[in-house]
Design a protein around this motif. Structure first.
Motif, PDB file in Angstrom:
ATOM      1  N   PHE A   1      -0.879  11.198   6.565  1.00 44.66           N
ATOM      2  CA  PHE A   1      -1.595  10.176   7.346  1.00 44.66           C
ATOM      3  C   PHE A   1      -1.116   8.791   6.972  1.00 44.66           C
ATOM      4  O   PHE A   1      -1.033   7.886   7.811  1.00 44.66           O
ATOM      5  CB  PHE A   1      -3.092  10.317   7.104  1.00 44.66           C
ATOM      6  N   LEU A   2      -0.791   8.596   5.699  1.00 46.22           N
ATOM      7  CA  LEU A   2      -0.247   7.311   5.246  1.00 46.22           C
ATOM      8  C   LEU A   2       1.061   7.007   5.949  1.00 46.22           C
ATOM      9  O   LEU A   2       1.313   5.867   6.379  1.00 46.22           O
ATOM     10  CB  LEU A   2      -0.050   7.366   3.730  1.00 46.22           C
ATOM     11  N   CYS A   3       1.917   8.007   6.080  1.00 47.75           N
ATOM     12  CA  CYS A   3       3.186   7.828   6.801  1.00 47.75           C
ATOM     13  C   CYS A   3       2.961   7.600   8.285  1.00 47.75           C
ATOM     14  O   CYS A   3       3.722   6.874   8.930  1.00 47.75           O
ATOM     15  CB  CYS A   3       4.077   9.040   6.592  1.00 47.75           C
TER      16      CYS A   3
ATOM     17  N   THR B   1      -3.507  16.682  -0.975  1.00 51.02           N
ATOM     18  CA  THR B   1      -2.826  15.397  -1.163  1.00 51.02           C
ATOM     19  C   THR B   1      -1.744  15.190  -0.117  1.00 51.02           C
ATOM     20  O   THR B   1      -1.520  14.069   0.358  1.00 51.02           O
ATOM     21  CB  THR B   1      -2.216  15.327  -2.561  1.00 51.02           C
ATOM     22  N   SER B   2      -1.058  16.242   0.292  1.00 54.22           N
ATOM     23  CA  SER B   2       0.010  16.126   1.285  1.00 54.22           C
ATOM     24  C   SER B   2      -0.523  15.609   2.617  1.00 54.22           C
ATOM     25  O   SER B   2       0.132  14.814   3.296  1.00 54.22           O
ATOM     26  CB  SER B   2       0.688  17.485   1.482  1.00 54.22           C
TER      27      SER B   2
ATOM     28  N   TYR C   1      -8.506   2.144   9.705  1.00 52.57           N
ATOM     29  CA  TYR C   1      -7.922   2.955   8.631  1.00 52.57           C
ATOM     30  C   TYR C   1      -8.085   2.267   7.280  1.00 52.57           C
ATOM     31  O   TYR C   1      -8.508   2.895   6.286  1.00 52.57           O
ATOM     32  CB  TYR C   1      -6.457   3.208   8.933  1.00 52.57           C
ATOM     33  N   ALA C   2      -7.753   0.972   7.223  1.00 52.27           N
ATOM     34  CA  ALA C   2      -7.850   0.251   5.954  1.00 52.27           C
ATOM     35  C   ALA C   2      -9.301   0.117   5.505  1.00 52.27           C
ATOM     36  O   ALA C   2      -9.598   0.195   4.303  1.00 52.27           O
ATOM     37  CB  ALA C   2      -7.208  -1.131   6.092  1.00 52.27           C
TER      38      ALA C   2
ATOM     39  N   LEU D   1       0.810  -1.214   0.000  1.00 55.98           N
ATOM     40  CA  LEU D   1       0.000   0.000   0.000  1.00 55.98           C
ATOM     41  C   LEU D   1       0.846   1.267   0.000  1.00 55.98           C
ATOM     42  O   LEU D   1       0.634   2.176  -0.808  1.00 55.98           O
ATOM     43  CB  LEU D   1      -0.928  -0.022   1.218  1.00 55.98           C
ATOM     44  N   PHE D   2       1.825   1.313   0.898  1.00 59.36           N
ATOM     45  CA  PHE D   2       2.655   2.513   1.002  1.00 59.36           C
ATOM     46  C   PHE D   2       3.432   2.747  -0.299  1.00 59.36           C
ATOM     47  O   PHE D   2       3.484   3.872  -0.816  1.00 59.36           O
ATOM     48  CB  PHE D   2       3.611   2.360   2.190  1.00 59.36           C
TER      49      PHE D   2
END
Length: 608
Positions: free
Chosen positions: A135-137, A129-130, A180-181, A82-83
């Motif tokens: 949040f992904l990080c 987008t940032s 989250y997922a 995903l990342f």
């Protein structure tokens, strides 16, 4: 669901605790100990919650490698799937954000309406987008921090008491990731439709969003926790999100879709030979669209079926592993209890052995001997003739051999008429009588630390006073309390007091032949040499002229009275003495000639 586990172990602890089980036999109180194993609740652990806490502490240590490996696997899967996928498309997302920023309000609405349902940008316009990538990080950092916390709790002793917390915050991290997922999957499940058709969400679920959860297949967590996590996984990814998402019911999308490879408008042309065979009735027509749709549905849902089978297998394996771990834990506790009992038995045997040595030798000699033999196994043989000194040589005894003692008072007692009595009664009666008499003498010896019972020879009883070199400056304090021999400080006085008490104790007994028991006592003071003689049944013996003279004082004495030498008399007489003596004069002593002796007068102070 992890909060339910906390509620069970802490909130409901009082109601779940039904027994106090112990693995140690012989425990008192209300503790339970039987041949059966401790009782358990289904999935909730032992009914003894203290034992359950011990099991969790055991499990968290035994599962160290698996838990750390689980974190590492989750990090690698998340980072590589995903990342990595989202970061590869970062430039595209930035371009879309820039493109969206130059559109007018009406054009933005048209752009969102042009996107199919189930796409992220339809519900969340590409304006930040940032923030999404931050949040992904953050999710990746969450797993990394969890790994660091687990490693620290295993490595640092200050967290040793809190290691069971790993079983709480580790499932909590997986639950947070599922939330989250599930949120991300709900708004991106149609992203793969371009490549995989309506079944693209299945591929996206298994290979993108659910891939980090594959570490649950081998991570070692309690069965109750695994049940919670698997239930949440099924509810989120197979029930809630597929049924309730902006794109509609995902299961219906699969059922209503057809395989483009077999649809009627495909470019596939049936060969002429096959068409002719169908027209001739030799071959049935190919499957219709409905059959094709069923085949397609079966193919695209087979990964979900496999995933469900794996979930069931994980649950079954977790139960089996939990049962095995609990059995190993119980076996470990039983072994520890048996080991503890064995050590307790060995310590008791050692204590009994040391007590035996102390009963054979004076305290100083026994302490020295035990210290020298501390590295050897001292056992009692079945023959009862070897007290563990079979391997002790004269060199190992060291300074215990031939020690000189000065101004030691020796006392002998002898039963009057013992030989004639022994000839008229049964030997068993003689032994019973001697045992009763000498037990009383032993009790008198035990009242004063200056006294030491050397040995018994037949009807003779030998006592030494002052072997440890204890001296007193005032003889007046020696007999300050006549009711207790233990209050004396002068070795000669202690021996005299013992002799008087022994005379009185003997008069209270009747010999087996019906005669009143009478003894003679003889006392002398001088230098002696002590030592341990022999290696089998070793004896602590005293040698020297002082011993011989004391024996002659007894043998030449008067029945029922105590005779002392001039040397002893000089130590116990004086203006401050309460002893009364009758000077007997010079008595012929075998091997010594004539010696001046004294007899203790009846009725003097100190009599019992």
């Amino acid at each position: 669901m992890v909060f339910l586990d906390v509620l069970v172990n802490y909130g409901c602890r009082r109601w779940l605790h039904k027994e106090d089980y112990t693995f140690d036999e012989g425990e008192g109180g209300d503790k339970t100990r039987s041949s059966s194993r401790p009782s358990q609740y289904p999935l909730l652990g032992f009914k003894d919650r203290k034992l359950e806490d011990e099991y969790l502490e055991h499990l968290v240590v035994a599962s160290r490698a698996r838990i750390i490996l689980g974190y590492v696997t989750a990090i690698l899967l998340y980072a590589s799937e995903l990342f990595a996928y989202l970061w590869v498309n970062y430039d595209i997302f930035i371009w879309i954000e820039q493109m969206y920023g130059i559109l007018s309000a009406e054009q933005k609405e048209d752009y969102k309406e042009s996107l199919p349902k189930g796409r992220w940008f339809r519900q969340f316009p590409p304006t930040s987008t940032s923030t999404v990538f931050a949040f992904l990080c953050l999710v990746l950092v969450m797993f990394i921090l969890g790994l660091v916390a687990v490693v620290c709790m295993y490595q640092m002793k200050r967290f040793e008491k809190y290691r069971t917390w790993i079983f709480y915050f580790t499932p909590a991290m997986y639950l947070l990731y599922m939330v989250y997922a599930g949120f991300g999957f709900a708004y991106t499940n149609q992203s793969y439709n371009t490549w995989f058709g309506p079944a693209g969400w299945v591929i996206m679920l298994i290979f993108l969003w659910a891939s980090p959860l594959a570490s649950l297949f081998f991570i070692s967590l309690p069965a109750q926790v695994m049940f919670e996590l698997m239930i949440v996984f099924v509810l989120v990814f197979l029930v809630i999100v597929p049924l309730c998402n902006p794109a509609g019911n995902l299961w219906n999308l699969i059922r209503e879709a057809s395989n483009p490879g077999f649809s009627e408008d495909s470019n596939y042309e049936t060969p002429a030979s096959i068409s002719e065979a169908i027209e001739a009735g030799l071959l049935s027509p190919p499957p219709d669209e409905e059959v094709q749709r069923k085949i397609y549905t079966c193919l695209v849902t087979s990964p979900i079926t496999l995933l469900c089978v794996l979930v069931v297998c994980v649950l079954v394996v977790s139960v089996i592993v939990d049962i095995t771990n609990r059995q190993n834990f119980i076996d470990k506790k039983i072994i520890e209890a048996l080991t503890k009992q064995r050590e307790k038995t060995l310590l008791q045997q050692k204590e009994d052995h040391e007590n035996l040595i102390h009963s054979i030798f004076p305290p100083a000699v026994a302490k020295d001997l035990i210290g020298k033999q501390s590295g050897q196994n001292l056992t009692v043989s079945q023959s009862r003739r070897d007290f563990g000194f079979g391997q002790v040589s004269s060199l190992s005894l060291g300074s215990l051999v031939a020690q000189m003692h000065h101004e030691v008072t020796i006392l002998f007692t002898d039963i009057v008429g013992f030989t004639s009595m022994s000839q008229t009664v049964a030997p068993q009666q003689v032994m019973e009588f001697l045992h009763e008499l000498f037990v009383r003498f032993d009790d008198l010896v035990g009242r004063d630390s200056l006294l030491w019972k050397v040995e018994t020879i037949g009807d003779a009883f030998m006592v030494a006073s002052g072997l440890d070199g204890v001296r007193t400056k005032s003889r007046a304090s020696a007999i300050s309390d006549p009711s207790r021999i233990g209050s004396s400080l002068c070795p000669a006085t202690a021996a005299v007091l013992f002799g008087k008490s022994a005379l009185a104790a003997a008069r209270t007994l009747t010999m087996p032949n019906g005669m009143q028991c009478q003894i003679r006592a003889g006392v002398h003071t001088g230098d002696v040499c002590s030592g341990v003689v022999g290696s089998r049944m070793p004896r602590y013996c005293l040698f020297g002229d002082t011993v011989n003279t004391a024996s002659r004082m007894e043998s030449s004495g008067v029945p029922g009275r105590m005779q002392i030498s001039e040397a002893t008399h000089a130590l116990v007489c004086g203006d401050d003495s309460d002893f009364c003596w009758d000077e007997r004069g010079y008595v012929e002593v075998k091997g010594k000639g004539k010696l001046k002796t004294y007899l203790l007068r009846d009725g003097e102070r100190g009599a019992d």
